[in-house]
Design an enzyme around this catalytic site. Structure first.
Site, PDB file in Angstrom:
ATOM      1  N   ASP A  29       8.603  10.625  -1.478  1.00  0.00           N
ATOM      2  CA  ASP A  29       8.292   9.216  -1.744  1.00  0.00           C
ATOM      3  C   ASP A  29       8.606   8.911  -3.221  1.00  0.00           C
ATOM      4  O   ASP A  29       8.252   9.694  -4.107  1.00  0.00           O
ATOM      5  CB  ASP A  29       6.803   8.964  -1.445  1.00  0.00           C
ATOM      6  CG  ASP A  29       6.473   7.484  -1.356  1.00  0.00           C
ATOM      7  OD1 ASP A  29       6.040   7.042  -0.285  1.00  0.00           O
ATOM      8  OD2 ASP A  29       6.650   6.767  -2.370  1.00  0.00           O
ATOM      9  N   ILE A  30       9.285   7.767  -3.464  1.00  0.00           N
ATOM     10  CA  ILE A  30       9.652   7.445  -4.862  1.00  0.00           C
ATOM     11  C   ILE A  30       8.481   6.922  -5.685  1.00  0.00           C
ATOM     12  O   ILE A  30       8.592   6.795  -6.907  1.00  0.00           O
ATOM     13  CB  ILE A  30      10.791   6.383  -4.977  1.00  0.00           C
ATOM     14  CG1 ILE A  30      10.593   5.242  -4.015  1.00  0.00           C
ATOM     15  CG2 ILE A  30      12.141   7.005  -4.891  1.00  0.00           C
ATOM     16  CD1 ILE A  30      11.423   4.031  -4.383  1.00  0.00           C
ATOM     17  N   GLN A  91       1.894  -1.866   5.715  1.00  0.00           N
ATOM     18  CA  GLN A  91       3.279  -1.408   5.911  1.00  0.00           C
ATOM     19  C   GLN A  91       4.230  -2.282   5.098  1.00  0.00           C
ATOM     20  O   GLN A  91       4.181  -3.508   5.163  1.00  0.00           O
ATOM     21  CB  GLN A  91       3.666  -1.456   7.397  1.00  0.00           C
ATOM     22  CG  GLN A  91       5.031  -0.823   7.666  1.00  0.00           C
ATOM     23  CD  GLN A  91       5.374  -0.746   9.154  1.00  0.00           C
ATOM     24  OE1 GLN A  91       4.700  -1.348   9.993  1.00  0.00           O
ATOM     25  NE2 GLN A  91       6.414  -0.006   9.482  1.00  0.00           N
ATOM     26  N   GLU A  92       5.083  -1.640   4.340  1.00  0.00           N
ATOM     27  CA  GLU A  92       6.052  -2.361   3.503  1.00  0.00           C
ATOM     28  C   GLU A  92       7.481  -2.094   3.935  1.00  0.00           C
ATOM     29  O   GLU A  92       8.359  -2.931   3.730  1.00  0.00           O
ATOM     30  CB  GLU A  92       5.873  -1.973   2.034  1.00  0.00           C
ATOM     31  CG  GLU A  92       4.565  -2.514   1.459  1.00  0.00           C
ATOM     32  CD  GLU A  92       4.371  -2.168  -0.006  1.00  0.00           C
ATOM     33  OE1 GLU A  92       5.134  -1.341  -0.535  1.00  0.00           O
ATOM     34  OE2 GLU A  92       3.435  -2.730  -0.600  1.00  0.00           O
ATOM     35  N   HIS A  97       7.286   5.478   9.442  1.00  0.00           N
ATOM     36  CA  HIS A  97       7.231   6.676   8.600  1.00  0.00           C
ATOM     37  C   HIS A  97       5.808   7.195   8.552  1.00  0.00           C
ATOM     38  O   HIS A  97       4.849   6.434   8.524  1.00  0.00           O
ATOM     39  CB  HIS A  97       7.741   6.391   7.178  1.00  0.00           C
ATOM     40  CG  HIS A  97       7.138   5.175   6.561  1.00  0.00           C
ATOM     41  ND1 HIS A  97       7.528   3.906   6.897  1.00  0.00           N
ATOM     42  CD2 HIS A  97       6.147   5.032   5.648  1.00  0.00           C
ATOM     43  CE1 HIS A  97       6.826   3.029   6.205  1.00  0.00           C
ATOM     44  NE2 HIS A  97       5.963   3.692   5.442  1.00  0.00           N
TER      45      HIS A  97
END
Ligand code: AMP
Ligand code: ZN
Length: 133
Positions: A29-30, A91-92, A97
């Site tokens: 994850d970034i 959720q974006e 995921h």
């Protein structure tokens, strides 16, 4: 419609993949909640949990492999797995995921999630709403 996670699956977008097979990809994850926070996505575009009955079995082997890496390579003491379906749930990115969040004793994450004891009457009513035919 463009999808950043489809682009990661295809290799068009950069990511740090830690495990993959033909059905799923795990990558870092970034914007991690903790060091090693990893996302696992199906290679096919599935929006959320309501979108497919079998997507969880598709991603299970890679989810398991990535979880093992967090313990074996990073020394995680435990792991939380969570998934957000729908904007109301936070959720974006609308390509399903699973979040794999490595945990360490005393790390203090997720402290706000505290349960409230439920009255038996309430549980009965809920059970009826969920199961009545
Ligand atoms: P959610 O709120 O459950 O939809 O989570 C979306 C997650 O995707 C967030 O934790 C973001 O940091 C992560 N994310 C978004 N874009 C990327 C990307 N290009 N590479 C890796 N992680 C991403
Ligand atoms: Zn997608």
């Amino acid at each position: 419609m463009s999808c950043i996670f489809c682009d990661i699956v295809s290799g068009e977008a950069e990511s740090f993949v830690v495990a993959s097979d033909e059905r799923a990809v795990a990558f870092l994850d970034i914007n991690p909640f903790a060091n090693g926070h990893t996302l696992v996505v199906p290679t096919r575009h599935v929006t959320d949990l309501l979108d497919s009955a079998d997507v969880l079995s598709d991603i299970a082997p890679v989810l398991h492999e990535a979880a093992g890496l967090l313990v074996d390579r990073l020394g995680a003491d435990g792991i939380n797995v969570f998934q957000s379906s729908g904007a109301a749930a936070g959720q974006e990115v609308f390509h399903l995921h699973m979040h794999l969040l490595p945990r360490w004793h005393g790390d203090g994450l997720l402290q706000d999630l505290v349960g409230t004891p439920s009255a038996v009457d309430d549980l009965e009513r809920l059970h009826h709403r969920l199961t009545a035919r």
